[in-house]
Write a protein that holds these residues in place. Structure first.
Motif, short mmCIF file in Angstrom:
data_model
loop_
_atom_site.label_atom_id
_atom_site.label_comp_id
_atom_site.label_asym_id
_atom_site.label_seq_id
_atom_site.Cartn_x
_atom_site.Cartn_y
_atom_site.Cartn_z
N PRO A 52 0.86 -1.32 0.20
CA PRO A 52 -0.12 -0.03 -0.04
C PRO A 52 0.82 1.38 -0.14
CG PRO A 52 -0.10 -1.10 2.08
CD PRO A 52 0.76 -2.03 1.32
N GLN A 53 2.21 1.01 0.21
CA GLN A 53 2.94 2.32 0.30
C GLN A 53 2.87 3.10 -1.09
OE1 GLN A 53 4.32 -0.58 1.16
NE2 GLN A 53 4.05 -0.42 3.25
N ASN A 54 2.66 4.42 -0.88
CA ASN A 54 2.65 5.44 -2.00
C ASN A 54 1.76 4.97 -3.12
OD1 ASN A 54 5.28 6.42 -0.97
ND2 ASN A 54 6.39 5.02 -2.09
N VAL A 55 0.60 4.36 -2.74
CA VAL A 55 -0.47 4.32 -3.54
C VAL A 55 -1.57 5.09 -3.11
CG1 VAL A 55 -2.28 2.84 -4.40
CG2 VAL A 55 0.11 1.94 -4.11
N TRP A 56 -2.05 6.02 -4.02
CA TRP A 56 -3.19 6.90 -3.71
C TRP A 56 -4.44 6.59 -4.37
CZ3 TRP A 56 -0.86 12.43 -4.17
CH2 TRP A 56 0.51 12.68 -3.25
N LEU A 86 1.66 14.99 -14.46
CA LEU A 86 1.94 15.54 -13.19
C LEU A 86 3.58 14.91 -12.58
CD1 LEU A 86 -1.25 15.21 -11.08
CD2 LEU A 86 -0.08 17.30 -11.69
N ASN A 87 4.28 16.00 -12.18
CA ASN A 87 5.69 15.36 -11.86
C ASN A 87 5.52 14.72 -10.46
OD1 ASN A 87 8.45 14.93 -11.98
ND2 ASN A 87 8.89 17.03 -11.45
N GLY A 88 5.91 13.54 -10.55
CA GLY A 88 5.89 12.48 -9.07
C GLY A 88 4.94 11.28 -9.05
N VAL A 89 4.24 11.52 -10.24
CA VAL A 89 3.37 10.21 -10.68
C VAL A 89 4.01 9.15 -11.44
CG1 VAL A 89 1.35 9.45 -11.77
CG2 VAL A 89 1.14 11.64 -10.43
N TYR A 219 -16.22 3.07 -10.63
CA TYR A 219 -14.78 2.87 -10.59
C TYR A 219 -14.04 3.79 -9.89
CZ TYR A 219 -15.54 5.46 -14.73
OH TYR A 219 -15.87 6.36 -15.78
N SER A 220 -12.58 3.47 -9.61
CA SER A 220 -11.91 4.39 -8.78
C SER A 220 -10.56 4.34 -9.83
CB SER A 220 -11.41 3.80 -7.28
OG SER A 220 -12.62 3.76 -6.92
N ILE A 221 -9.90 5.27 -9.55
CA ILE A 221 -8.08 5.50 -9.92
C ILE A 221 -7.42 5.29 -8.65
CG2 ILE A 221 -6.54 6.81 -11.40
CD1 ILE A 221 -8.88 8.53 -12.13
N LEU A 222 -6.41 4.20 -9.13
CA LEU A 222 -5.12 4.02 -8.23
C LEU A 222 -4.11 4.71 -8.91
CD1 LEU A 222 -5.87 0.38 -7.35
CD2 LEU A 222 -6.79 2.24 -6.22
N VAL A 223 -3.40 5.46 -8.30
CA VAL A 223 -2.22 6.12 -8.35
C VAL A 223 -0.94 5.84 -7.70
CG1 VAL A 223 -1.10 8.48 -9.07
CG2 VAL A 223 -3.71 8.16 -9.15
N LYS A 224 0.12 5.30 -8.37
CA LYS A 224 1.52 5.00 -7.78
C LYS A 224 2.22 6.27 -7.95
CE LYS A 224 4.58 2.13 -5.99
NZ LYS A 224 4.36 1.22 -5.13
N VAL A 225 2.58 6.93 -6.67
CA VAL A 225 3.36 7.92 -6.57
C VAL A 225 4.80 7.62 -6.26
CG1 VAL A 225 1.57 9.48 -6.09
CG2 VAL A 225 2.76 8.56 -4.34
N LYS A 226 5.91 8.60 -6.57
CA LYS A 226 7.22 8.43 -6.51
C LYS A 226 7.29 8.55 -4.89
CE LYS A 226 9.00 9.16 -10.80
NZ LYS A 226 8.83 10.38 -11.74
N PRO A 227 8.51 7.51 -4.33
CA PRO A 227 8.61 7.75 -2.81
C PRO A 227 8.92 9.22 -2.51
CG PRO A 227 9.68 6.05 -3.72
CD PRO A 227 9.12 6.74 -4.75
N GLY A 228 8.18 9.79 -1.37
CA GLY A 228 8.51 11.36 -1.00
C GLY A 228 7.51 12.04 -1.37
N ALA A 229 6.44 11.74 -2.06
CA ALA A 229 5.44 12.53 -2.50
C ALA A 229 4.73 13.07 -1.53
CB ALA A 229 4.45 11.68 -3.15
N PRO A 231 1.92 16.74 0.43
CA PRO A 231 0.66 17.21 -0.01
C PRO A 231 0.65 18.08 -0.97
CG PRO A 231 1.23 17.37 2.46
CD PRO A 231 2.54 16.82 1.54
N ALA A 232 1.94 18.85 -1.27
CA ALA A 232 1.81 19.78 -2.43
C ALA A 232 1.44 19.11 -3.86
CB ALA A 232 3.19 20.34 -2.82
N LEU A 233 2.10 17.80 -4.08
CA LEU A 233 1.53 17.11 -5.13
C LEU A 233 0.16 16.72 -5.15
CD1 LEU A 233 2.18 15.01 -7.86
CD2 LEU A 233 2.81 13.29 -6.19
N GLU A 234 -0.51 16.32 -3.87
CA GLU A 234 -1.70 15.95 -3.78
C GLU A 234 -2.49 17.24 -4.16
OE1 GLU A 234 -2.63 13.74 -0.10
OE2 GLU A 234 -4.58 14.27 -0.42
#
Lengths: 393, 411
Positions: A52-56, A86-89, A219-229, A231-234
């Motif tokens: 579950p880490q880094n999955v939004w 988006l940078n970080g996705v 349906y939903s979207i699952l987004v894997k973000v890069k480690p260290g993402a 709140p700014a990215l969110e």
């Protein structure tokens, strides 16, 4: 020695009856309690099955104004590319709303050659397994080649494989699922995932490759973000998404938060239960201690006499502790008779090893408790001087 | 007579302090658990802020659509259902309609604020008695004009604007829309889900209700009458109205919907099945739990009591020799035991008050205020009596059967 102790207790069965009853009920209570605690604990030790880490998770209402499924598909692709920009996705995948930890679940019946099992039913894209970090056991996950396959491909999890095929081979077999109404070919077996919380046993599951037709359901979207993402990215993701879908209610959640929330929800009843059980045990312990102590005080004459005819203090204390343990054994034999009925009748549908562990733990616990409660009175008794004891009488 | 019993009881308690401690520990602990459970139930089910008129209210929170093959859909009703059918009822004087609360995130200055909101109608503010810290609620006119106004909770104000500021007239952004804050209300605990939210918005802005005529949706309603006596009438009128609503589509054979009192509605959500509210199952579960929970402490107390009584065999022997009947002795012992239980009860109540205070000040369940009120106290005293009698009867009976000769000889 043992038969002698037994006879001593039998002679006073009336006085000992209540004590036996109390230990018996405490034992039954403990068995139930340990079963109740061990079951989720054993499950907790099993692997989660995904990362579950880094999955939004992005939840949104699909736009009402787009009625046509094909245009909806195009709209979804555009959302996907917006997210990728988006940078970080790292990766983006669409999923039915029953992804692990979502709290949602769809069931279907899966059939093959007269064998039938219920299963959770998921629809997933080609990169779903990568986003969630799930592990393949055999075969493969879906790929873009499957688009032109004659028979719809399906991936099942270990539990469903065990249920339908036992130790046999699953790859290449054709199954039918009620929810699809179509024949499907198994192309892979994936490791189990825990869907509700970490304390739960993974259920059987079947995955189907997402198709335009699935767009009729939520349906939903699952987004894997890069480690260290951060709140700014969110925040940026939220703004970008709300600009691309006007009037939609959007919510971004972190899968790790959902895991913690699910665990917390499971933990609360256990904490309450442990507090109550703990105090009940203290209560029972004090009660046993009190009664044993009282009994020993009452038997001063007898003990004094034994000392006078040569028994050592140690022998006396051994006898008293031994008596307590025999008493305890009697209760446990009675208790075990009832306790083993549960695994034998397989009531409550819990795995039998769960009961066995719980019963063993309870037996050990009760013995330790009674031993602790008997030690001090036994030691007191060893200190009785024959002269004083006999004089009192 | 009673005074004598009391004196004897205290003297006996002082004699063997360790036994007294065990008895009191068992009694008070058992009661602490019972008191806290009772206080929690009281918090959940009795009228309280802001839902002060529960006794003259009925709650509608679900529609069950059933198919003959026995699958069914349970869902909250839609706004359309409540507005089109329910609001035509004549018995309710006011009807509060609100959506179930939803959560979303607000992003300010690169910080994420998780927040919950719900949509309400204007009568919501009349049925429920929210305490306004500043400003006021929105009225029908504002809703009809489609004004974007919001009532927020104290907690939301502190999170979003900072503590202590006057915020009426300022703007707050929810779901990418700007709302003017017109009121701030005292917080509501999450344990009251039908009235809990951090931001309250006019229902006209709910994005989901546009022209949707399905019966199921995401709303609930509270029907309020002017007098408690009308509740039954209101319930019947609701059932009549519900039976006349046409079924939505051919897939369904039956539709159930209920206007329940708060307790029944809550229990229906856990134990309910089809038409049955599950109230019986609920009471059975509670009784079994209480029985099992009380069994161990009771046997423990009986055990200790027997030990103590046997110690007093000389006293009993003397009294019997001088002509006291078994009846008198049994009564004396039971009274003594009830005195002991009440002593334990007093300790239990004191500790419970302490624990409840700790709970109220902790963040375990924010904004929830548990309390020990008359009802809880009454049940506690009742529990003491039952507990005391039960654990006293058997030892007293054993004692009363003691032979005078043996009793006197034993010492």
């Amino acid at each position: 020695m043992l038969t002698h102790l037994f006879r001593l207790i039998w002679n006073k069965k009336k006085q000992n009856f209540l004590l036996i009853l109390e230990i018996f009920i405490a034992f039954i209570g403990l068995c139930a309690g340990f079963t109740f605690i061990l079951y989720p604990y054993n499950n907790y030790k099993l692997p989660l099955g995904f990362e579950p880490q880094n999955v939004w998770v992005v939840n949104f209402d699909r736009p009402d104004e787009i009625k046509n499924l094909d245009s909806l598909q195009i709209f979804n692709e555009s959302i996907k590319s917006v997210l990728f920009s988006l940078n970080g996705v790292e990766d983006v995948t669409y999923s039915s709303i029953n992804f692990p930890l979502s709290g949602n679940g769809f069931n279907t019946a899966v059939r093959i050659n007269g064998q039938e099992s219920w299963a959770y039913f998921y629809s997933a894209e080609d990169n779903y397994i990568k986003v969630l970090g799930m592990k393949m056991q055999e075969g493969r996950w879906f790929s873009s080649d499957d688009k032109v396959a004659n028979v719809r491909p399906a991936v099942i999890n270990q539990t469903l494989k065990k249920k339908l095929f036992g130790s046999g081979d699953a790859l290449g077999k054709i199954v039918e699922a009620d929810a699809v109404g179509d024949k499907m070919k198994i192309v892979g077996v994936v490791a189990d995932t825990k869907d509700e919380s970490e304390m739960e046993v993974p259920g059987p599951g079947i995955f189907m490759r997402r198709d335009t037709i699935d767009l009729r359901h939520d349906y939903s979207i699952l987004v894997k973000v890069k480690p260290g993402a951060d709140p700014a990215l969110e925040s940026r993701m939220y703004k970008t998404l709300s600009n691309s879908m006007k009037n939609a209610e959007i919510e971004i959640e972190h899968l790790t938060d959902m895991k913690d929330a699910a665990n917390k929800k499971m933990q609360v009843p256990f904490i309450i239960f442990i507090i109550i059980a703990g105090f009940l045990i203290i209560n029972v312990g004090l009660g046993i201690f009190g009664v044993l102590w009282y009994n020993i005080n009452k038997r001063k004459g007898e003990i004094g006499l034994r000392r006078a005819v040569g028994a050592t203090g140690n022998a006396i204390s051994k006898q008293l502790v031994g008596e307590a343990l025999v008493l305890c054994t009697l209760s446990l034999i009675l208790g075990l008779f009832f306790a083993v009925q549960f695994p034998l009748l397989s009531a409550l549908q819990l795995p039998p090893e769960n009961y066995v562990q719980a019963i063993i733990l309870s037996v050990v616990f009760i013995y330790v408790l009674v031993l602790l409660c008997a030690l001090y009175p036994g030691k007191e008794a060893a200190r009785i001087y024959p002269a004083i004891a006999l004089h009192e009488d | 007579m009673l005074k004598n019993y009391f004196k004897i009881a205290i003297a006996v308690l002082k004699r063997r302090k360790f036994f007294t401690f065990i008895s009191l520990f068992g009694i008070s602990f058992t009661l602490i658990i019972l008191i806290i459970i009772a206080a929690f139930f009281d918090h959940l089910f009795s009228a309280g802020y802001p839902d002060n008129k529960r006794e003259s209210s009925l709650y509608i929170d679900r529609i069950i659509l059933q198919n003959e093959k026995d699958w069914n859909i349970t869902s909250p009703p839609s706004f359309y259902f409540l507005d089109h059918f329910v609001s035509r009822l004549s018995t309710p004087s006011k009807i509060a309609i609100s959506s179930n609360f939803k959560s979303t995130n607000i992003y300010i200055k690169n910080k994420k604020l998780p927040i919950t909101y719900k949509y309400t109608n204007d009568q919501y503010w009349e049925v429920l008695e929210y305490e306004f810290l500043e400003g006021k609620s929105y009225n029908k006119q504002q809703i009809d004009n489609g004004e974007r106004v919001a009532v927020i909770s104290e907690d939301a104000r502190n999170k979003y604007f900072g503590t202590g500021d006057q915020v009426t007239g300022k703007y707050i952004e929810v779901e990418n829309r700007q709302y003017r804050v017109i009121g701030v209300v005292k917080d509501v605990p999450t344990s009251l889900p039908h009235v809990y939210a951090e931001i309250y918005l006019p229902y006209t802005d709910a994005k989901t209700n546009a022209a949707d005529k399905s019966l199921t949706g995401n709303f609930n309603a509270i029907l309020l009458t002017d007098s408690k006596n009308d509740v039954k009438k209101m319930k019947e009128e609701y059932q009549q109205m519900a039976s006349k609503i046409p079924l939505p589509g051919k897939d369904y054979d039956r539709m159930y919907t209920f206007a329940d009192s708060y307790l029944v509605g809550y229990i229906r959500s856990i134990f309910g099945q089809g038409k049955d509210s599950g109230l019986g199952t609920f009471y059975a579960t509670i009784s079994i739990f209480l029985f099992l929970f009380l069994l161990l402490p009771t046997i423990n107390l009986v055990n200790i009591n027997i030990s103590r009584i046997m110690e007093r065999s000389s006293e009993i022997g003397v009294r019997k020799a001088f002509g006291a009947s078994s009846h008198t002795l049994v009564l004396q012992f039971i009274v003594e035991n009830i005195i002991l239980t009440f002593l334990g009860g007093a300790i239990g109540i004191a500790i419970s008050i302490l624990l409840i205070n700790i709970f109220n000040n902790s963040e375990i369940l924010p904004n929830a205020q548990l309390s020990i009120n008359g009802t809880v106290l009454f049940y506690t005293i009742l529990a003491c009596l039952v507990f005391g009698t039960l654990s006293g009867v058997y030892p007293a009976w054993r004692m009363s059967r003691m032979m005078v000769v043996n009793a006197l000889k034993a010492s």
